[in-house]
Design a protein around this motif. Sequence first.
Motif, PDB file in Angstrom:
ATOM      1  N   HIS A  30      -7.375  19.920  17.025  1.00 34.66           N
ATOM      2  CA  HIS A  30      -7.890  18.970  16.033  1.00 34.66           C
ATOM      3  C   HIS A  30      -9.405  19.116  15.869  1.00 34.66           C
ATOM      4  O   HIS A  30      -9.925  19.118  14.756  1.00 34.66           O
TER       5      HIS A  30
ATOM      6  N   GLN B 217     -11.301  20.214  12.299  1.00 33.09           N
ATOM      7  CA  GLN B 217     -12.185  19.272  11.611  1.00 33.09           C
ATOM      8  C   GLN B 217     -13.640  19.756  11.596  1.00 33.09           C
ATOM      9  O   GLN B 217     -14.357  19.555  10.602  1.00 33.09           O
TER      10      GLN B 217
ATOM     11  N   ASN C 159      -3.497  17.621  11.443  1.00 29.23           N
ATOM     12  CA  ASN C 159      -4.854  17.997  11.052  1.00 29.23           C
ATOM     13  C   ASN C 159      -5.070  17.962   9.549  1.00 29.23           C
ATOM     14  O   ASN C 159      -6.125  17.520   9.076  1.00 29.23           O
TER      15      ASN C 159
ATOM     16  N   SER D  66      -7.624  15.360   7.935  1.00 28.05           N
ATOM     17  CA  SER D  66      -8.693  15.915   7.103  1.00 28.05           C
ATOM     18  C   SER D  66      -8.752  15.231   5.743  1.00 28.05           C
ATOM     19  O   SER D  66      -9.832  14.889   5.245  1.00 28.05           O
TER      20      SER D  66
END
Length: 325
Positions: free
Chosen positions: A73, A77, A137, A141
């Motif tokens: 993660h 990011q 993710n 996002s």
Amino acid sequence: MFKLLARVGIDGFLLGLIVMVGLAWLLPDFGKSGGYLAMDAITGYGVALVFLLYGLTLPPERMKAGLVNWRLHLLVQISTFGLFPVLAWGAALAFGGKIDPDLMLGFFFLAALPSTISSSVAMTSIARGNVAGAIFNATLSSLLGVVLTPLWVNWYLSSSGASLDLGRVLLKIVLLVLLPIILGQVLRPWVRGWIEHNTKWLKSLDRIIILLIVFNSFSDSVAEGVWAGHGGGFVAQAVGGAAVLFAFVFILLRLTCRALGFNREDLIAGVFCGTKKSLATGVPMAKIMFGASPALGLIIAPTILYHLIQLVAAGIIARRWQDEA
């Protein structure tokens, strides 16, 4: 023919984007704001509808499956909201004087966008990667992008001597993005069965709205003469910049995943989620942030081109990795 195009990631939506840009060149008076079809009014309401559909179709329970893999993660990011903007800012410093300011703004806007959900998950699945991690993710996002994208763009404009009415933009994002998503999530349990039976229709509606926004944006640009004087060199800059950006981040992420000791499944999810940018979020967000600016067509051009490049390149890579699995 269509099967071959689909195999490399080119579908009806991408062909539709090309058609909308072509129509804008041929019939700008029909698609421009205040034109014969009143496209600005249609696309204005359409932005809220896009994010309402997103809220309705987002299953919150799917986020839980990939929650614990924090290293994956963090990598995705940081790539999405850190690496991309830094690279775009570096390019602006290095080449800003040689590139049209609106195009450069378009590249930074692209860099500040969240990852895309559908194709990130689809490519990860095809390549037999960590699908749960990709879902988490890509979704995270998209939610972070509601705040981080306008903040990054505001910073870029301020550092360039321009300005963005951040308060107005954030208010519009709350009204047209955040509230529709929340409303969609609230309504989802009540209409879940209907949504599951109409997924294809809802996805088509979402894409039609995005195509209309593209038509409106490019029509405004053509009608105002924004594209006048931009020849082959301009197109080469836009295409080349999008291709180089994708290739650089893809290679860097792959090397980083290997250096961090990621297993094959996490590497695939990290690379695909960390290199993608969302056209579905980007086009409506650009409409909110830049309004009916004649330069909107220039600003979203890198996002459209990047979308095409990422789908074609990722489609080829995903199928190659599938064969290697």
